[in-house]
Design a protein around this motif. Sequence first.
Motif, PDB file in Angstrom:
ATOM      1  N   ARG A 172       0.856  -1.297   0.019  1.00 15.28           N
ATOM      2  CA  ARG A 172      -0.359   0.454   0.242  1.00 15.28           C
ATOM      3  C   ARG A 172       0.912   1.413  -0.131  1.00 15.28           C
ATOM      4  O   ARG A 172       0.292   2.339  -0.146  1.00 15.28           O
ATOM      5  CB  ARG A 172      -1.136   0.477   1.087  1.00 15.28           C
ATOM      6  N   SER A 173       2.177   0.700  -0.378  1.00 18.18           N
ATOM      7  CA  SER A 173       2.813   2.486   0.262  1.00 18.18           C
ATOM      8  C   SER A 173       3.096   2.711  -1.951  1.00 18.18           C
ATOM      9  O   SER A 173       4.348   3.458  -2.169  1.00 18.18           O
ATOM     10  CB  SER A 173       4.107   1.668   0.430  1.00 18.18           C
ATOM     11  N   ILE A 174       3.571   1.762  -1.987  1.00 17.67           N
ATOM     12  CA  ILE A 174       3.348   2.269  -4.162  1.00 17.67           C
ATOM     13  C   ILE A 174       2.669   3.253  -4.607  1.00 17.67           C
ATOM     14  O   ILE A 174       1.484   3.501  -3.848  1.00 17.67           O
ATOM     15  CB  ILE A 174       2.959   1.016  -4.817  1.00 17.67           C
ATOM     16  N   ASN A 175       3.428   4.015  -5.337  1.00 15.66           N
ATOM     17  CA  ASN A 175       3.116   5.742  -5.955  1.00 15.66           C
ATOM     18  C   ASN A 175       2.292   6.304  -4.258  1.00 15.66           C
ATOM     19  O   ASN A 175       1.945   7.563  -4.503  1.00 15.66           O
ATOM     20  CB  ASN A 175       1.593   5.353  -6.767  1.00 15.66           C
ATOM     21  N   LYS A 176       3.528   6.290  -3.298  1.00 16.67           N
ATOM     22  CA  LYS A 176       3.282   7.607  -2.048  1.00 16.67           C
ATOM     23  C   LYS A 176       4.458   7.644  -1.857  1.00 16.67           C
ATOM     24  O   LYS A 176       5.297   6.920  -1.955  1.00 16.67           O
ATOM     25  CB  LYS A 176       2.714   6.584  -1.522  1.00 16.67           C
ATOM     26  N   THR A 177       4.398   9.178  -1.476  1.00 12.94           N
ATOM     27  CA  THR A 177       5.050   9.786  -0.332  1.00 12.94           C
ATOM     28  C   THR A 177       4.915   9.632   0.929  1.00 12.94           C
ATOM     29  O   THR A 177       3.705  10.933   1.141  1.00 12.94           O
ATOM     30  CB  THR A 177       5.882  10.856  -1.492  1.00 12.94           C
ATOM     31  N   PHE A 178       6.606   9.909   1.231  1.00 12.90           N
ATOM     32  CA  PHE A 178       5.892  10.293   2.748  1.00 12.90           C
ATOM     33  C   PHE A 178       6.569  11.974   2.778  1.00 12.90           C
ATOM     34  O   PHE A 178       7.543  12.331   3.035  1.00 12.90           O
ATOM     35  CB  PHE A 178       6.627   9.458   3.608  1.00 12.90           C
ATOM     36  N   SER A 179       5.046  12.419   3.873  1.00 17.12           N
ATOM     37  CA  SER A 179       4.792  13.755   4.253  1.00 17.12           C
ATOM     38  C   SER A 179       5.740  14.402   5.740  1.00 17.12           C
ATOM     39  O   SER A 179       5.815  14.924   5.860  1.00 17.12           O
ATOM     40  CB  SER A 179       3.823  14.544   3.942  1.00 17.12           C
ATOM     41  N   GLY A 180       5.561  13.121   5.994  1.00 17.01           N
ATOM     42  CA  GLY A 180       5.425  13.578   7.609  1.00 17.01           C
ATOM     43  C   GLY A 180       4.926  12.083   8.484  1.00 17.01           C
ATOM     44  O   GLY A 180       4.475  11.085   7.961  1.00 17.01           O
ATOM     45  N   HIS A 181       5.059  12.070   9.997  1.00 16.68           N
ATOM     46  CA  HIS A 181       4.680  10.834  11.109  1.00 16.68           C
ATOM     47  C   HIS A 181       4.533  11.138  11.790  1.00 16.68           C
ATOM     48  O   HIS A 181       5.065  12.076  12.617  1.00 16.68           O
ATOM     49  CB  HIS A 181       6.425  10.226  10.340  1.00 16.68           C
ATOM     50  N   SER A 182       3.319  10.177  12.386  1.00 12.86           N
ATOM     51  CA  SER A 182       3.629  10.791  13.908  1.00 12.86           C
ATOM     52  C   SER A 182       4.516   9.228  14.905  1.00 12.86           C
ATOM     53  O   SER A 182       5.074   8.684  14.072  1.00 12.86           O
ATOM     54  CB  SER A 182       2.076  10.081  14.145  1.00 12.86           C
ATOM     55  N   ASP A 183       4.353   9.097  15.125  1.00 10.53           N
ATOM     56  CA  ASP A 183       5.235   7.951  16.387  1.00 10.53           C
ATOM     57  C   ASP A 183       4.854   6.168  15.531  1.00 10.53           C
ATOM     58  O   ASP A 183       6.528   5.933  15.098  1.00 10.53           O
ATOM     59  CB  ASP A 183       5.292   7.580  17.618  1.00 10.53           C
ATOM     60  N   GLN A 184       3.627   5.856  14.898  1.00 11.93           N
ATOM     61  CA  GLN A 184       3.190   4.335  14.567  1.00 11.93           C
ATOM     62  C   GLN A 184       2.520   4.823  13.096  1.00 11.93           C
ATOM     63  O   GLN A 184       3.167   3.611  12.374  1.00 11.93           O
ATOM     64  CB  GLN A 184       2.045   4.130  15.535  1.00 11.93           C
ATOM     65  N   TYR A 185       2.926   5.595  12.855  1.00 12.68           N
ATOM     66  CA  TYR A 185       1.662   5.304  11.283  1.00 12.68           C
ATOM     67  C   TYR A 185       2.762   7.165  10.490  1.00 12.68           C
ATOM     68  O   TYR A 185       2.986   8.024  10.991  1.00 12.68           O
ATOM     69  CB  TYR A 185       0.316   6.548  11.346  1.00 12.68           C
TER      70      TYR A 185
END
Length: 355
Positions: free
Chosen positions: A89-102
């Motif tokens: 489910r990470s395909i074609n996605k970028t990460f823009s921030g995070h909490s501790d677990q998500y």
Amino acid sequence: MKTESNQAQERDWASLPPDVLNLIAKLLNEITHFVRFRAVCPLWRSSTPDTDLAQQFPWILDNRKDPHDPNLNFYSVPFNKIYTIHVPRSINKTFSGHSDQYMFTLSQHHQAVSLLNPLNNHDIPLPAYQLVGSPHWIGPQQTKMGEYVVCYGHSGRQSPKLVFCHPGQNNWQELELSSDYTDCHHFYLRGMLFSIERTTGATKVTNIADGTLAYVIPPVEGHLGNCAEYLVEDSRGDILRVPRYNPRFINGFDVYRLDVATKSGLPCWVKVNNIGNQALFMDRDGGFALRASHLSGIKENCIYFLKTIFIRVHIEPSYGVERIDIETGAREHLPCPLKEPVSWFVPSLRHLSAQ
């Protein structure tokens, strides 16, 4: 006659009491050890629910060059191991921030956004994002039931706007902000928007439910405008402000605690050089605090900063973790073998339920 060694060999380890198994599981701070522990037999698995994890060592996420690659690489500093996790489910996605677990993810077109736990591939869709440009995640630090997901963006060229929602809702709630909020560092904690002005260092605290200004915290003494800012809620419930100064001028961090119970009745930032049995983990997107006593090998009263080291132009930068003692300022470089580490991440098998 059976010897003691024979009796030990014949012990039925699968029949250990559930309370003993649970005590052992609470000592497993590396999540791969916990997963293997639960895989031994059905009794061990049923006695150690994945919702009752011990505090886990943070991992470091590597930047994925190919968005079509379903594999993510993480590095465990205490165990010096790289883990590759298959996350379809990470395909074609970028990460823009995070909490501790998500992790807060964006589709390639920046319209579809979601919260993703890469360890169990659990993805919570969020409403489509309609503001100008990419949304900037500002909270929460800990992913909790009933907590808002909060982003900062712009509805036009000059108008800053805050959008927030509960996971599972169909629409973002919006809060228009005045131009006074444009040149600020923004953080979301405890239902409040903390906006630190870059030039003056004053902190506006705004209730996101109705947009009212709750109070203003005066700037710290000797504020420098050329610094990054972090706001962290520690494990004791204190709010810590951690400015990181531009190394061209001052190379280091300061730590301030928010004091709302002053004699004057006005909140203020109080400089501290000891945060007790805690460690702060910082990266380019934010930071969080963990109890050091729960993590063997993690030093208390230290900042673990994920750092990029530029040697000179046209030479590939190197990466590592810089451990800074808050009281003495002593520094230690911990190497990181990832190609381009981007953020800390606390492993968890927990599912966050949509509201």
